[in-house]
Design a protein around this motif. Structure first.
Motif, mmCIF file in Angstrom:
data_model
loop_
_atom_site.group_PDB
_atom_site.id
_atom_site.type_symbol
_atom_site.label_atom_id
_atom_site.label_comp_id
_atom_site.label_asym_id
_atom_site.label_seq_id
_atom_site.Cartn_x
_atom_site.Cartn_y
_atom_site.Cartn_z
ATOM 1 N N ASP A 95 9.847 -4.559 -12.770
ATOM 2 C CA ASP A 95 8.999 -3.378 -12.668
ATOM 3 C C ASP A 95 8.334 -3.273 -11.301
ATOM 4 N N VAL A 96 7.931 -4.394 -10.727
ATOM 5 C CA VAL A 96 7.343 -4.382 -9.383
ATOM 6 C C VAL A 96 8.374 -3.902 -8.363
ATOM 7 N N GLU A 97 9.615 -4.395 -8.480
ATOM 8 C CA GLU A 97 10.662 -3.938 -7.563
ATOM 9 C C GLU A 97 10.921 -2.449 -7.721
ATOM 10 N N ARG A 98 10.883 -1.959 -8.983
ATOM 11 C CA ARG A 98 11.093 -0.539 -9.226
ATOM 12 C C ARG A 98 9.993 0.293 -8.548
ATOM 13 N N ALA A 99 8.747 -0.137 -8.673
ATOM 14 C CA ALA A 99 7.640 0.594 -8.054
ATOM 15 C C ALA A 99 7.766 0.614 -6.539
ATOM 16 N N GLU A 100 8.207 -0.503 -5.965
ATOM 17 C CA GLU A 100 8.383 -0.550 -4.513
ATOM 18 C C GLU A 100 9.486 0.406 -4.053
ATOM 19 N N ARG A 101 10.572 0.487 -4.824
ATOM 20 C CA ARG A 101 11.653 1.411 -4.461
ATOM 21 C C ARG A 101 11.167 2.855 -4.543
ATOM 22 N N ILE A 102 10.379 3.177 -5.569
ATOM 23 C CA ILE A 102 9.871 4.547 -5.694
ATOM 24 C C ILE A 102 8.946 4.871 -4.532
ATOM 25 N N ASN A 103 8.071 3.920 -4.171
ATOM 26 C CA ASN A 103 7.194 4.138 -3.026
ATOM 27 C C ASN A 103 8.000 4.406 -1.761
ATOM 28 N N HIS A 104 9.052 3.608 -1.569
ATOM 29 C CA HIS A 104 9.879 3.779 -0.370
ATOM 30 C C HIS A 104 10.564 5.146 -0.376
ATOM 31 N N PRO A 145 0.827 -1.197 0.000
ATOM 32 C CA PRO A 145 0.000 0.000 0.000
ATOM 33 C C PRO A 145 0.862 1.247 0.000
ATOM 34 N N ALA A 146 0.407 2.258 -0.733
ATOM 35 C CA ALA A 146 1.132 3.520 -0.761
ATOM 36 C C ALA A 146 1.030 4.190 0.607
ATOM 37 N N PRO A 147 2.009 5.017 0.959
ATOM 38 C CA PRO A 147 1.977 5.703 2.250
ATOM 39 C C PRO A 147 0.698 6.520 2.428
ATOM 40 N N LEU A 201 9.553 7.907 -1.935
ATOM 41 C CA LEU A 201 8.566 8.969 -1.747
ATOM 42 C C LEU A 201 8.123 9.067 -0.292
ATOM 43 N N ALA A 202 8.117 7.935 0.415
ATOM 44 C CA ALA A 202 7.731 7.955 1.824
ATOM 45 C C ALA A 202 8.734 8.734 2.671
ATOM 46 N N LEU A 203 9.964 8.892 2.171
ATOM 47 C CA LEU A 203 10.989 9.618 2.917
ATOM 48 C C LEU A 203 10.973 11.122 2.635
ATOM 49 N N ILE A 204 10.218 11.540 1.613
ATOM 50 C CA ILE A 204 10.168 12.948 1.231
ATOM 51 C C ILE A 204 9.069 13.656 2.031
ATOM 52 N N PRO A 205 9.350 14.802 2.620
ATOM 53 C CA PRO A 205 8.316 15.538 3.353
ATOM 54 C C PRO A 205 7.134 15.853 2.451
ATOM 55 N N ARG A 259 4.310 9.866 -7.893
ATOM 56 C CA ARG A 259 3.288 9.794 -6.852
ATOM 57 C C ARG A 259 3.266 8.387 -6.276
ATOM 58 N N PRO A 260 2.843 8.259 -5.037
ATOM 59 C CA PRO A 260 2.782 6.920 -4.436
ATOM 60 C C PRO A 260 1.823 6.026 -5.217
ATOM 61 N N LEU A 261 2.147 4.757 -5.253
ATOM 62 C CA LEU A 261 1.353 3.793 -6.013
ATOM 63 C C LEU A 261 1.090 2.578 -5.139
ATOM 64 N N SER A 262 -0.162 2.171 -5.069
ATOM 65 C CA SER A 262 -0.522 0.982 -4.307
ATOM 66 C C SER A 262 -0.596 -0.209 -5.256
ATOM 67 N N LEU A 263 0.170 -1.238 -4.960
ATOM 68 C CA LEU A 263 0.212 -2.432 -5.803
ATOM 69 C C LEU A 263 -0.224 -3.653 -5.020
ATOM 70 N N LEU A 264 -1.039 -4.487 -5.649
ATOM 71 C CA LEU A 264 -1.334 -5.814 -5.127
ATOM 72 C C LEU A 264 -0.982 -6.795 -6.241
ATOM 73 N N VAL A 265 -0.002 -7.633 -6.011
ATOM 74 C CA VAL A 265 0.478 -8.575 -7.022
ATOM 75 C C VAL A 265 0.030 -9.984 -6.631
ATOM 76 N N ILE A 266 -0.723 -10.621 -7.514
ATOM 77 C CA ILE A 266 -1.163 -12.001 -7.301
ATOM 78 C C ILE A 266 -0.580 -12.850 -8.415
ATOM 79 N N SER A 267 0.182 -13.853 -8.044
ATOM 80 C CA SER A 267 0.795 -14.740 -9.023
ATOM 81 C C SER A 267 0.695 -16.172 -8.512
ATOM 82 N N PRO A 268 0.858 -17.143 -9.413
ATOM 83 C CA PRO A 268 0.638 -18.539 -9.018
ATOM 84 C C PRO A 268 1.515 -18.987 -7.859
ATOM 85 N N SER A 269 0.909 -19.721 -6.948
ATOM 86 C CA SER A 269 1.646 -20.264 -5.810
ATOM 87 C C SER A 269 2.305 -21.597 -6.154
#
Length: 409
Positions: free
Chosen positions: A293-302, A4-6, A304-308, A318-328
């Motif tokens: 790309d998922v790792e890139r989005a997570e790094r950007i979210n992290h 979830p985005a901050p 952005l969370a550090l920026i006032p 901008r923060p982005l909320s991702l839910l990734v569902i892939s085969p178990s």
């Protein structure tokens, strides 16, 4: 995984990304079945389409378009998709005629009439291993793209986007149709084109290289030939973001990361077959870019969370909320149980061993898993998609903001 985005705007636009993978895309339908079930339980049967922006690549583009064309009845659209995938046969998707000359039982005919066979090959000039004409006929019947403009105008959907790869320019191209004008975007080796999405776009996006033929699409004053959208796709999530999604459900076609110690050892000592090499190459095409790309989005979210908060206005990010569902589970291992459902000529061409060892069976079935449009295989993948999604019920409810037992953000 869910990230979830901050902070999240109260009117977040929800996007859906359906990735490529040929027959593996049956898994996506199972995920959508579970989402529809959870939506009905949380909001009732009258609730509308939960996805404002729908994007897809390869076979995921076909699922995305089918879902978008039923955006005024999300539950009904999912039921129709499930009915199609549940009863799939390979004859509905492709013909094996281009492989006839490679059929092992027919080799004696090649020796008896080699000159005639070579002349026939030159005359027909097959452009791929398989003929996807049946898929074109299936799309014309089951994906009513003529409904899309009215659904967009009525507000049932914000945008639909499908991607393909141009053999002429080498670019990765996103074709999108939206409810309101949206400026196209251009990045390194990729561009977006606003255009009515057609069945040709779906055929192009799902044309697995070498396996299915390229599709000609008019573009401006010329024609370009396109193949599978997963080729050269460096940022699968990008289209949904450009089209305004604040949170995105991403459905993969294979496990993004193999758990430690979970990969079966290679007990087969011989060299890899052509089928194993091709399966490895396709898995790299369909899975690697998404994981990056998922790792890139997570790094950007992290970051952005550090920026006032007062400094965030100075960046377009901008923060982005991702839910990734892939085969178990490993889909190639599931395919190994169904590989006998492939047409015999195709099974022989893939060189699938008659009685392989367990590890060899999974390796040699990787390529088959993209071509196994068989009801037994697709039903098992759909069941896995439903189970994987319902096992994460709390995360799904929290992602959509639906009432119920939600996991803490």
């Amino acid at each position: 995984m869910t990230r979830p985005a901050p902070t999240e705007p109260p009117t977040a636009r929800t996007g859906l990304l359906l990735t490529g993978g040929g027959a593996r895309a049956a898994y996506q339908v199972g995920v959508l079945q579970a989402v529809a079930q959870l939506k009905r339980a949380a909001l009732g049967r009258r609730a509308g389409n939960p996805f404002g922006v729908i994007t897809g690549t390869s076979a995921g583009a076909i699922n995305a378009a089918a879902l978008a064309c039923g955006a005024d009845d999300f539950d009904g659209a999912v039921r129709r998709m499930a009915g199609t995938w549940r009863r799939f046969t390979t004859e509905q998707v492709y013909r094996t005629a281009p492989l006839a000359l490679l059929d092992a039982p027919g080799r004696w005919r090649m020796l008896m009439g080699l000159a005639r066979l070579l002349a026939r090959w030159r005359r027909h000039q097959p452009r791929s291993l398989l003929d996807s004409a049946p898929l074109a006929e299936l799309l014309a019947r089951l994906v009513p793209l003529e409904r899309l403009p009215a659904l967009l105008a009525a507000g049932h959907l914000e945008a639909l986007a499908v991607t393909a790869s141009s053999y002429n320019t080498g670019e990765h191209v996103t074709f999108y149709q939206s409810a309101r004008p949206m400026l196209p975007w251009t990045r390194s080796q990729r561009r977006a084109v606003p255009a009515p999405v057609t069945h040709a776009h779906l055929l192009a996006s799902s044309a697995i290289p070498f396996v299915f033929p390229a599709t000609a699409i008019p573009h401006g004053d010329h024609v370009e030939y396109f193949g599978d959208g997963s080729m050269r796709q460096t940022a699968p999530i990008s289209a949904a973001i450009h089209l305004g999604a604040d949170r995105i459900l991403v459905v993969g076609s294979g496990r993004l990361h193999e758990p430690a110690g979970d990969t079966p050892p290679n007990t087969y000592a011989g060299p890899p077959s052509l089928a194993q090499i091709a399966g490895h190459a396709l898995t790299s095409i369909f899975l690697d870019a998404l994981a990056v790309d998922v790792e890139r989005a997570e790094r950007i979210n992290h970051t952005l969370a550090l920026i006032p908060p007062d400094a965030l206005g100075g960046t377009a990010l901008r923060p982005l909320s991702l839910l990734v569902i892939s085969p178990s589970e490993r889909i190639d291992a599931i395919a190994a149980r169904h590989v006998q459902a492939l047409p015999p000529v195709l099974r022989r061409a893939l060189g699938h061993p008659a009685q392989p060892a367990p590890s060899e069976a999974a390796q040699s079935s990787a390529l088959a898993s993209y071509l196994l449009f068989d009801g037994g295989f697709t039903r098992e993948l759909m069941a896995l998609g439903r189970a994987d999604t319902l096992a994460r019920r709390a995360e799904v409810l929290a992602f959509f903001g639906w009432p119920g037992d939600q996991a803490p953000s």
